[in-house]
Structure formats: C-alpha cells, structure tokens
Write an enzyme that holds these catalytic residues in place. Structure first.
Site, PDB file in Angstrom:
ATOM      1  N   VAL A 152      73.761  42.333  13.474  1.00  0.00           N
ATOM      2  CA  VAL A 152      74.182  43.163  12.341  1.00  0.00           C
ATOM      3  C   VAL A 152      75.599  42.803  11.910  1.00  0.00           C
ATOM      4  CG1 VAL A 152      74.534  45.515  11.500  1.00  0.00           C
ATOM      5  CG2 VAL A 152      72.636  45.019  13.036  1.00  0.00           C
ATOM      6  N   TYR A 153      76.475  42.550  12.876  1.00  0.00           N
ATOM      7  CA  TYR A 153      77.837  42.171  12.555  1.00  0.00           C
ATOM      8  C   TYR A 153      77.863  40.849  11.789  1.00  0.00           C
ATOM      9  CZ  TYR A 153      82.792  41.116  13.102  1.00  0.00           C
ATOM     10  OH  TYR A 153      84.099  40.805  12.856  1.00  0.00           O
ATOM     11  N   GLY A 154      77.149  39.854  12.304  1.00  0.00           N
ATOM     12  CA  GLY A 154      77.095  38.571  11.619  1.00  0.00           C
ATOM     13  C   GLY A 154      76.497  38.690  10.232  1.00  0.00           C
TER      14      GLY A 154
END
Length: 259
Positions: A152-154
C-alpha cells in the site's frame, strides 16, 4: 506581492527542512502538522516572516477540509504535499484503520489540496506544487526478497508520481509547475515513528532533498530523484512507459490466444 507557501508535515524531517529553506528565501508560510507545540515553536523561531500554524490531521476528512479551504482561499505561491506515514507490513496484515490512514495522507490529501489550490494558481498565472513521494514508487517489479511488506505504501507513492506527471502535462503553458520528489532513505524521524531502526542504513539529509527539489524545479524536472546520479535512467523508465502505452491495439495480443 509576498510569496506564500503551505507545507504539510512541517513539524519534522523533509517538511520542516522545506519550511526552513522557504523562510530563509523570504516566503511567508502556512505550516501544517499534527503537533501544535512544534508548529508554534517553529513560528516563534522565525519572526522574520509571517507564519500561520495550522494543527490538522490529514488522515481525517475534517483535517483535509480545513487545509483545502486555506489552499482554495489564500494566494499560495507554493504547495508542498509532504505529510506522510509508513505502516510497512504485508497487505494481509495491515489493519484497516492503518490502511485508511495511509491512503488518506498520501493519496486523498495531496489530491484534494492540489485540487483546491490549482485554480487560483492558474488564475494568477504562476505557482508551484511539490509532492513528496520516494524511490519506492519505482520498486513495484522488485521480488519479495528485495522489497517486501509495503504494497500500500509503494502504491501510494506510485500514485503521486503518476498524478504529478499527468497534472504537469495538463498545466503546460499556465505558469504552474508540478514536481514529485522521490528521495531514497532520508535521515528523519519518519522510520523511528514506525518502530524501525535505520541507524545503520546510509541516509540522505533532509536538507539535501530540499536542495535537489528546488534545483530540480529550476531545471524543469517533473520527477526529481535526489540520489540518482544518472537522470537518463529515469528518462528510460518513462520512455518505456510511453512505448508500452503507445503499443496497445484493439486486437487481442497473440500470447493470450488459444494455442
């Protein structure tokens, strides 16, 4: 007319470094963060410029609305969308509230603040929007052994790259510049707040990230990668993207047809 910049996530790290540099360059500031005491300390330390401290949580609808209203009504010269959270973990283990917080801070908030500011900048014929992402935006093809536990961060950082590139094209000729800055690991409180010990990892200084961003704007870079020496590598990535985009046809590709 004085220059006015709004910086989110301004209480530490890259956001604070941006605020410090812009104050030194004579910008009046609107600084946004969750920690009111730090915002007030910064304002008190910079009497040479006007500083409005706005305590707002950009993981909430109310916080986004508060800052978006400022973006829409104040004559901002620059918007720096820097606020962020990490929540590094596999998607299956990422609690729903942390997933929502991450997407709100790194996707929804920059989108809504940029939407709020851009019309005024266009009308004035000038302005700069800087979105702070990271080189993890380009890590999608990496195997699990190299880049695990941060889907999700990427994905949120990759969104900021695509948003910035397409918005830059939309605004061509208007006098409004758009940049996404993609540092690698930076020496800030960011990782420590996530419980990660990065003390042995080589890290770039936040001030250097700001230097790269501002110089990149002068060079006309939409994507600024402070730690990548050969800018041609980025150009190659983007040319490959366009080649794939331009190669699509209405017929089914041969590899998908029945043998």
């Amino acid at each position: 007319m004085s220059k006015l910049a709004l910086v989110t996530g301004a209480t530490s790290g890259i956001g604070k470094a941006f605020a410090e540099r812009l104050a030194a360059d004579g910008y009046d500031l609107v600084i946004v963060g969750r920690r009111k005491d730090r915002l007030e300390e910064f304002a008190a330390a910079h009497p040479e410029v006007k500083v409005q401290a706005v305590a707002a949580d950009l993981s909430t609808a109310a916080g986004i609305a508060t800052v978006a209203e400022i973006c829409a009504t104040e004559p901002l010269t620059m918007l720096v969308n820097n606020a962020g959270v990490a929540h590094y973990m596999p998607l299956a283990e990422l609690p729903a509230d942390k997933a929502a917080e991450l997407v709100s801070v790194k996707v929804l908030a920059p989108t809504m603040l940029t939407r709020a500011v851009v019309a005024g900048m266009q009308a004035r014929g000038e302005g700069t929007i800087v979105n702070v992402a990271g080189m993890i935006a380009f890590s999608g093809p990496a195997p699990h052994s190299q880049m695990p536990r941060r889907a999700v961060y990427g994905g949120s950082l990759a969104y900021l790259v695509a948003l910035s590139q397409t918005l830059s094209a939309e605004l061509e000729g208007t006098g409004v510049k758009v940049q996404v800055v993609c540092p690698g690991v930076v020496a800030t409180e960011f990782h420590e707040r996530q419980g990660l010990d990065m003390s042995r990892v080589p890290r770039m200084a936040a001030d250097d990230v700001v230097t790269a961003s501002l110089r990149g704007l002068e060079l006309g870079e939409t994507v600024c990668a402070p730690g990548v020496e050969d800018a041609g590598l980025l150009d190659a990535v983007f040319q490959a993207d366009l080649a794939a985009f331009g190669a699509q046809r209405p017929e089914l590709a041969t590899r998908y047809r029945a043998a």
